[in-house]
Design a protein around this motif. Structure first.
Motif, mmCIF file in Angstrom:
data_model
loop_
_atom_site.group_PDB
_atom_site.id
_atom_site.type_symbol
_atom_site.label_atom_id
_atom_site.label_comp_id
_atom_site.label_asym_id
_atom_site.label_seq_id
_atom_site.Cartn_x
_atom_site.Cartn_y
_atom_site.Cartn_z
ATOM 1 N N ASN A 130 56.726 40.326 -41.663
ATOM 2 C CA ASN A 130 56.297 39.006 -42.115
ATOM 3 C C ASN A 130 55.623 39.185 -43.467
ATOM 4 N N THR A 131 56.210 38.586 -44.498
ATOM 5 C CA THR A 131 55.729 38.776 -45.863
ATOM 6 C C THR A 131 55.515 37.433 -46.548
ATOM 7 N N ASP A 132 54.917 37.500 -47.738
ATOM 8 C CA ASP A 132 54.765 36.268 -48.510
ATOM 9 C C ASP A 132 56.097 35.809 -49.089
ATOM 10 N N ALA A 133 57.127 36.631 -49.009
ATOM 11 C CA ALA A 133 58.477 36.254 -49.457
ATOM 12 C C ALA A 133 59.319 35.716 -48.303
ATOM 13 N N GLY A 134 58.766 35.701 -47.092
ATOM 14 C CA GLY A 134 59.488 35.217 -45.925
ATOM 15 C C GLY A 134 59.586 36.289 -44.858
ATOM 16 N N ALA A 135 60.278 35.955 -43.783
ATOM 17 C CA ALA A 135 60.457 36.888 -42.667
ATOM 18 C C ALA A 135 61.662 37.780 -42.952
ATOM 19 N N LEU A 136 61.481 39.083 -42.716
ATOM 20 C CA LEU A 136 62.527 40.067 -42.942
ATOM 21 C C LEU A 136 62.747 40.872 -41.667
ATOM 22 N N ALA A 137 63.923 41.457 -41.545
ATOM 23 C CA ALA A 137 64.228 42.369 -40.445
ATOM 24 C C ALA A 137 64.963 43.561 -41.040
ATOM 25 N N TYR A 138 64.610 44.756 -40.585
ATOM 26 C CA TYR A 138 65.197 46.000 -41.075
ATOM 27 C C TYR A 138 65.865 46.671 -39.894
ATOM 28 N N LEU A 139 67.197 46.790 -39.934
ATOM 29 C CA LEU A 139 67.936 47.331 -38.798
ATOM 30 C C LEU A 139 69.259 47.920 -39.252
ATOM 31 N N PRO A 140 69.865 48.766 -38.401
ATOM 32 C CA PRO A 140 71.143 49.371 -38.768
ATOM 33 C C PRO A 140 72.308 48.399 -38.565
ATOM 34 N N ALA A 141 73.223 48.414 -39.538
ATOM 35 C CA ALA A 141 74.463 47.635 -39.450
ATOM 36 C C ALA A 141 75.452 48.249 -40.435
ATOM 37 N N GLY A 142 76.692 48.356 -40.032
ATOM 38 C CA GLY A 142 77.712 48.885 -40.922
ATOM 39 C C GLY A 142 77.497 50.332 -41.323
ATOM 40 N N GLY A 143 76.850 51.118 -40.460
ATOM 41 C CA GLY A 143 76.655 52.531 -40.737
ATOM 42 C C GLY A 143 75.457 52.865 -41.607
ATOM 43 N N LYS A 144 74.633 51.872 -41.939
ATOM 44 C CA LYS A 144 73.412 52.138 -42.717
ATOM 45 C C LYS A 144 72.342 51.143 -42.317
ATOM 46 N N ARG A 145 71.111 51.408 -42.716
ATOM 47 C CA ARG A 145 70.014 50.485 -42.422
ATOM 48 C C ARG A 145 69.956 49.450 -43.530
ATOM 49 N N LEU A 146 69.880 48.181 -43.134
ATOM 50 C CA LEU A 146 69.878 47.081 -44.085
ATOM 51 C C LEU A 146 68.629 46.224 -43.924
ATOM 52 N N LEU A 147 68.224 45.609 -45.015
ATOM 53 C CA LEU A 147 67.106 44.683 -45.014
ATOM 54 C C LEU A 147 67.672 43.265 -44.947
ATOM 55 N N PHE A 148 67.376 42.565 -43.850
ATOM 56 C CA PHE A 148 67.861 41.211 -43.611
ATOM 57 C C PHE A 148 66.764 40.213 -43.963
#
Length: 126
Positions: free
Chosen positions: A59-77
């Motif tokens: 939870n950031t001042d830029a909005g809600a983010l999620a960091y998880l693996p997808a497509g063989g790498k970790r991505l920031l959603f």
């Protein structure tokens, strides 16, 4: 949140995450220059086929983010407006969570395609 705004926010977050010194390591330290982190939660989901999915919610001042693996790498959603639950997007991937459940989809497979990971249920925090 409009489509253009979401695209701009996602591009900005991805650019910030790529800066030297920006980290999303498994430690409690997190550095996203220019973004203030208010809180975070680390969750493990068990999905169909007994697949374990670690997700780090930010939870950031830029909005809600999620960091998880997808497509063989970790991505920031980044979160976008959803009718129900919380919808996070990163490129062609969508992580959609509601309560203690969620699913991961690849939008390049078509709107009616089965999710990549389905029936994900929160089993623990880590």
């Amino acid at each position: 949140m409009g489509k253009i705004y979401s695209s701009v926010l996602l591009t900005a977050v991805a650019a910030l995450a790529a800066l030297p010194g920006a980290t999303l390591a498994k430690t409690s330290n997190l550095s996203l220059p220019g973004i203030k982190l208010f809180s975070q939660q680390r969750v493990i989901y068990r999905c169909a086929g007994d697949v374990r999915l670690p997700v780090r919610y930010l939870n950031t001042d830029a909005g809600a983010l999620a960091y998880l693996p997808a497509g063989g790498k970790r991505l920031l959603f980044v979160s976008v407006v959803a009718a129900s639950g919380v919808k996070y997007v990163a490129g062609n991937y969508v992580w959609w969570s509601k309560g203690r459940e969620g699913f991961l989809a690849d939008k390049t497979q078509g709107e009616d395609a089965e999710p990549i990971l389905r029936d994900c249920k929160q089993i623990e925090n880590w």
